[in-house]
Design a protein around this motif. Sequence first.
Motif, short mmCIF file in Angstrom:
data_model
loop_
_atom_site.label_atom_id
_atom_site.label_comp_id
_atom_site.label_asym_id
_atom_site.label_seq_id
_atom_site.Cartn_x
_atom_site.Cartn_y
_atom_site.Cartn_z
N GLY A 55 0.83 -1.20 0.00
CA GLY A 55 0.00 0.00 0.00
C GLY A 55 0.86 1.26 0.00
N CYS A 56 2.03 1.17 0.60
CA CYS A 56 2.91 2.33 0.68
C CYS A 56 4.26 2.13 -0.02
N HIS A 57 4.78 0.89 0.01
CA HIS A 57 6.13 0.66 -0.51
C HIS A 57 6.11 -0.10 -1.83
N SER A 58 6.98 0.29 -2.76
CA SER A 58 7.13 -0.50 -3.99
C SER A 58 8.41 -1.33 -3.93
N ALA A 109 8.09 10.38 1.93
CA ALA A 109 7.63 9.34 1.02
C ALA A 109 8.18 8.00 1.49
N PRO A 110 7.35 6.95 1.56
CA PRO A 110 7.87 5.63 1.93
C PRO A 110 8.89 5.19 0.87
N PRO A 111 10.09 4.82 1.28
CA PRO A 111 11.11 4.48 0.27
C PRO A 111 10.81 3.16 -0.42
N ASP A 112 11.33 3.00 -1.63
CA ASP A 112 11.27 1.72 -2.33
C ASP A 112 12.07 0.71 -1.49
N LEU A 113 11.53 -0.51 -1.36
CA LEU A 113 12.22 -1.48 -0.48
C LEU A 113 13.02 -2.54 -1.24
N SER A 114 13.19 -2.37 -2.57
CA SER A 114 13.93 -3.37 -3.35
C SER A 114 15.31 -3.65 -2.75
N LEU A 115 15.99 -2.60 -2.35
CA LEU A 115 17.38 -2.78 -1.92
C LEU A 115 17.54 -2.57 -0.42
N GLU A 116 16.42 -2.58 0.29
CA GLU A 116 16.44 -2.26 1.72
C GLU A 116 17.37 -3.17 2.53
N VAL A 117 17.29 -4.48 2.29
CA VAL A 117 18.11 -5.39 3.09
C VAL A 117 19.59 -5.21 2.78
N ALA A 119 20.88 -2.36 1.92
CA ALA A 119 21.29 -1.08 2.49
C ALA A 119 21.41 -1.17 4.01
N LYS A 120 20.49 -1.90 4.65
CA LYS A 120 20.44 -1.86 6.12
C LYS A 120 20.77 -3.17 6.81
N THR A 121 20.86 -4.25 6.11
CA THR A 121 21.04 -5.63 6.59
C THR A 121 19.71 -6.26 7.06
N TYR A 128 13.75 -3.84 13.31
CA TYR A 128 12.83 -2.71 13.08
C TYR A 128 11.38 -3.18 13.18
N LEU A 129 11.07 -4.33 12.55
CA LEU A 129 9.69 -4.84 12.56
C LEU A 129 9.26 -5.32 13.95
N ASN A 130 10.23 -5.52 14.83
CA ASN A 130 9.90 -5.95 16.20
C ASN A 130 9.88 -4.80 17.19
N VAL A 146 14.49 1.11 17.01
CA VAL A 146 15.60 0.88 16.09
C VAL A 146 15.76 2.06 15.14
N PHE A 147 14.65 2.72 14.82
CA PHE A 147 14.64 3.86 13.91
C PHE A 147 13.81 4.95 14.60
N PRO A 148 14.43 5.66 15.57
CA PRO A 148 13.67 6.63 16.37
C PRO A 148 13.00 7.68 15.50
N ALA A 150 10.69 7.40 13.31
CA ALA A 150 10.32 7.00 11.95
C ALA A 150 8.88 7.44 11.71
N SER A 151 8.60 7.91 10.48
CA SER A 151 7.23 8.37 10.23
C SER A 151 6.39 7.30 9.57
N MET A 152 6.56 6.06 10.00
CA MET A 152 5.76 4.95 9.45
C MET A 152 4.77 4.46 10.51
N PRO A 153 3.45 4.49 10.19
CA PRO A 153 2.50 3.88 11.11
C PRO A 153 2.70 2.37 11.08
C1 HEC Z 1 0.91 3.61 5.69
C2 HEC Z 1 2.12 3.57 4.89
C3 HEC Z 1 3.14 2.50 5.20
C4 HEC Z 1 2.94 1.14 5.29
C5 HEC Z 1 1.64 0.37 5.14
C6 HEC Z 1 4.24 0.55 5.49
N1 HEC Z 1 5.21 1.52 5.55
FE1 HEC Z 1 7.19 1.23 5.81
N2 HEC Z 1 7.51 3.22 5.77
C7 HEC Z 1 6.53 4.19 5.58
C8 HEC Z 1 7.15 5.50 5.65
C9 HEC Z 1 6.42 6.85 5.48
C10 HEC Z 1 8.53 5.30 5.88
C11 HEC Z 1 9.61 6.37 6.02
C12 HEC Z 1 9.91 6.54 7.48
C13 HEC Z 1 10.92 7.63 7.72
O1 HEC Z 1 11.91 7.73 6.99
O2 HEC Z 1 10.72 8.38 8.70
C14 HEC Z 1 8.72 3.85 5.95
C15 HEC Z 1 9.95 3.22 6.20
C16 HEC Z 1 10.16 1.85 6.18
C17 HEC Z 1 11.44 1.21 6.36
C18 HEC Z 1 12.75 1.92 6.63
C19 HEC Z 1 13.33 2.44 5.37
C20 HEC Z 1 14.66 3.09 5.62
O3 HEC Z 1 14.67 4.31 5.79
O4 HEC Z 1 15.67 2.39 5.63
C21 HEC Z 1 11.23 -0.15 6.28
C22 HEC Z 1 12.26 -1.26 6.40
C23 HEC Z 1 9.83 -0.34 6.06
N3 HEC Z 1 9.21 0.90 6.01
C24 HEC Z 1 9.23 -1.58 5.96
C25 HEC Z 1 7.87 -1.78 5.85
C26 HEC Z 1 7.25 -3.08 5.83
C27 HEC Z 1 7.99 -4.42 5.88
C28 HEC Z 1 5.91 -2.87 5.75
C29 HEC Z 1 4.82 -3.91 5.74
C30 HEC Z 1 4.75 -4.74 6.91
C31 HEC Z 1 5.70 -1.42 5.71
N4 HEC Z 1 6.91 -0.79 5.78
C32 HEC Z 1 4.45 -0.82 5.61
C33 HEC Z 1 5.18 3.96 5.36
C34 HEC Z 1 4.58 2.73 5.37
#
Ligand code: HEC
Length: 242
Positions: A55-58, A109-117, A119-121, A128-130, A146-148, A150-153
């Motif tokens: 929904g947010c990441h490509s 903007a939610p970043p593209d996650l293709s190269l996330e692992v 970039a960050k391991t 982060y997910l925990n 882990v990412f103080p 962060a603007s991700m809900p």
């Molecule tokens: C509602 C939108 C939204 C959803 C859904 C979402 N994210 Fe995010 N995500 C974001 C935003 C916005 C950021 C940027 C956070 C920042 O830089 O402050 C982010 C950042 C991240 C990052 C860190 C990227 C970095 O800067 O290195 C990871 C990893 C990540 N998301 C994984 C996930 C995963 C896995 C899921 C699914 C379980 C997910 N996200 C679902 C909005 C979302």
Amino acid sequence: MTKRFIFSIALALGLVVGSVSAQAEEGGLPPSGSGVRDQASLQRGAKLFFNYCVGCHSLKYVRYSRIAEDLGLSEQEVMDNLNFTGAKFGETVVSHMPEADAQKFFGKAPPDLSLEVRAKTADWVYAYLNSFYLDPSRPVGWNNTVFPNASMPFPLWELQGVQTAVKKPGSEEVEKLELSRPGKLTPEQYHQAARDLTSFLEYASEPAALQRQKYGIWVLLFLAGFTLLAYMLKKEYWKDVH
Ligand code: HEC
């Protein structure tokens, strides 16, 4: 004599295990335990990604067709269970959220996650997910140790439950996170889900890794065969010299 021998082996093993776990803890992150060789885990991770993250990441470097091929899924399965954006089978994974909207909602903007692992391991992504916790002072209501700020809900709260922060006495520093409301999954099940997601993102970071292992065996066999040939040729050449 045997007792001593067993003791020294145990000691050596202890030293090895000790140094390995010391290394793992050095970065302050728990090991993710993820891996791209477990196909069932990759399939579960893909399902989570397409239900909770796209929904947010490509994943702009990965095509649906490639996911099907690499994860052992049919075109039908991918189109029915993973592709909710109406993209074609041969297209890359693009989030349906327009970047301008994302910018407006999350300030970022939610970043593209293709190269996330890469970039960050994997350990970082797993941790982060925990590490999301409820924080009413943040615009999205969530924070992350882990990412103080962060603007991700946190999209997986229904699965993990809600964590809250226990602060160090007299400071704003987070001491530990507590599960104040349980989720649909037990903590063990949630750790596995986070591991599956991390594995999938690890795969997305380098889809060729799966192929490389397959070809690697043939390359080694070729090299072994070639060495044998070269050796026989050398013998043939030098036969008459002595
Ligand atoms: C509602 C939108 C939204 C959803 C859904 C979402 N994210 Fe995010 N995500 C974001 C935003 C916005 C950021 C940027 C956070 C920042 O830089 O402050 C982010 C950042 C991240 C990052 C860190 C990227 C970095 O800067 O290195 C990871 C990893 C990540 N998301 C994984 C996930 C995963 C896995 C899921 C699914 C379980 C997910 N996200 C679902 C909005 C979302």
